[in-house]
Design an enzyme around this catalytic site. Structure first.
Site, short mmCIF file in Angstrom:
data_model
loop_
_atom_site.label_atom_id
_atom_site.label_comp_id
_atom_site.label_asym_id
_atom_site.label_seq_id
_atom_site.Cartn_x
_atom_site.Cartn_y
_atom_site.Cartn_z
N HIS A 99 4.88 1.00 1.96
CA HIS A 99 4.77 0.59 3.37
C HIS A 99 5.94 -0.32 3.73
O HIS A 99 6.39 -1.12 2.91
CB HIS A 99 3.47 -0.18 3.62
CG HIS A 99 2.26 0.51 3.10
ND1 HIS A 99 1.83 1.72 3.58
CD2 HIS A 99 1.38 0.17 2.12
CE1 HIS A 99 0.74 2.09 2.91
NE2 HIS A 99 0.45 1.18 2.03
N GLU A 116 -0.63 -5.50 1.60
CA GLU A 116 -2.05 -5.28 1.36
C GLU A 116 -2.50 -5.87 0.04
O GLU A 116 -1.67 -6.22 -0.81
CB GLU A 116 -2.38 -3.77 1.41
CG GLU A 116 -1.65 -2.93 0.39
CD GLU A 116 -1.73 -1.43 0.69
OE1 GLU A 116 -1.81 -1.05 1.87
OE2 GLU A 116 -1.71 -0.65 -0.27
N HIS A 174 3.48 2.14 -4.70
CA HIS A 174 2.12 2.06 -5.25
C HIS A 174 1.34 3.35 -5.05
O HIS A 174 1.69 4.17 -4.20
CB HIS A 174 1.35 0.90 -4.63
CG HIS A 174 1.16 1.02 -3.15
ND1 HIS A 174 2.12 0.64 -2.25
CD2 HIS A 174 0.13 1.50 -2.40
CE1 HIS A 174 1.69 0.86 -1.02
NE2 HIS A 174 0.48 1.39 -1.07
N ARG A 194 5.02 8.48 2.37
CA ARG A 194 4.66 9.22 1.16
C ARG A 194 5.91 9.74 0.47
O ARG A 194 6.78 10.33 1.12
CB ARG A 194 3.82 10.43 1.57
CG ARG A 194 2.42 10.39 1.09
CD ARG A 194 1.69 11.67 1.52
NE ARG A 194 0.65 11.33 2.47
CZ ARG A 194 0.40 12.01 3.58
NH1 ARG A 194 1.09 13.08 3.90
NH2 ARG A 194 -0.57 11.63 4.37
#
Ligand code: ZN
Length: 317
Positions: A99, A116, A174, A194
């Site tokens: 991200h 996150e 991740h 992605r």
């Protein structure tokens, strides 16, 4: 002021399982339930108030009506609602992804970036997740390994167990591995790049879109930073452990044995996500809550008591 129980929005991504329905008793007819968005003002999946005078409104509609003061003074620096909390049931591997940070996301996507945090609620024996790189690599090597499908040779696979915590700073490569159920606390964003999807196809039979160029822009090509574990603080009737604290959220794992008391002060609302057990949460009024329930308590409510035996994630801004 009140104690609000929230109904989540659901996502049926291809890698999801059925545990959110089978174990967490979520009411959802999807074949696979990959995610429930438990505290969300995001347009892609808003959560809804399930009790009291605002019942049926989305959380965002309630905030609009009640005024931004219910979020607290620490939220004034954010133009939009700052966080998003999810339960994620990974029956299969999630794509390898990254991200962007706020600067890049606001410039390119028109929304917040995404830092996150994962709390491992449960996992299969031997489950692993992907967290950064084993060693630092060059941009050229990154590009070459994406092109020839050898990226997983240099990424860091970490075995996990229940209760583990991972902080995923924006830019950290991740992937949640199969057999892991996670509570995710993140910035209020739905921007994911992605890089690798195990050659899978989506529901339409075509490979899911990759975002390799943007991923190259934002990925930190190094091992993920490690964070020291914090001690468990003991209180009368409960324990609390700080899981993470960043510019966007502060989270605690709370283990209530008989009773706990928290302060929903003027600075921030409180979110409680119940992961195990049952309790009654009381302020001016009270609601009963059980495993899987998400509770929102407005800033300025004051003393909040939790009676019962439960494990929960407590989040504030
Ligand atoms: Zn992610």
């Amino acid at each position: 002021m009140a104690v609000f129980k929230l109904e989540p929005a659901f996502k049926d991504y291809i890698w999801g399982g059925t545990r959110l329905r089978d174990d967490f008793k979520k009411k959802c007819d999807f074949d696979k339930i990959a995610e429930s968005w438990e505290l969300s003002c995001h347009k892609d999946g808003p959560s809804t108030i399930a009790n009291g005078e605002y019942k049926g409104l989305t959380l965002a509609e309630y905030i609009e009506k009640a005024g931004k003061s219910v979020l607290g003074t620490d939220c004034e620096k954010f133009e939009n609602f700052p966080i998003l909390i999810k339960l994620i049931d990974a029956k299969d591997n999630l794509s390898v992804q990254v991200h962007p940070d706020n600067d890049y996301a606001q410039r390119v996507e028109g929304e917040y970036g995404k830092t996150e945090m994962w709390y491992i609620v449960d996992c299969d024996e031997g489950a692993t997740l992907l967290y950064g790189f084993k060693d630092t690599i060059s941009k050229d090597e990154f590009a070459k390994r994406i092109a020839d499908n050898t990226l997983l040779e240099v990424t860091n696979a970490v075995p996990v167990k229940k209760g583990d915590v991972f902080f995923i700073q924006a830019g950290t490569l991740h992937a949640i591995g199969k057999g892991i159920l996670i509570a995710e606390i993140q910035q209020n964003s739905n921007t994911t790049y992605r890089i690798y999807d195990y050659g899978r196809v989506g529901k339409d039979g075509k490979p899911r879109e990759l975002h390799v160029d943007k991923a190259k822009d934002v990925t930190d090509l190094c091992p993920a930073k490690s964070y020291p574990e914090t001690p468990v603080e003991k209180y009368d009737g409960y324990t609390s452990k700080l899981l993470s604290s960043c510019d966007y959220f502060t989270t605690y794992a709370v283990d209530v044995n008989t009773k706990a008391e928290f302060d929903a002060d003027e600075k921030s609302f409180l979110s409680l996500l119940i992961l195990e057990g049952e309790c009654t949460i009381s302020a001016d009024d009270s609601v009963s809550a059980k495993m899987g329930d998400s509770i929102f308590i407005p800033a300025g409510t004051g003393k909040v008591t939790v009676d019962g035996k439960c494990k929960a994630i407590l989040t504030k801004v």
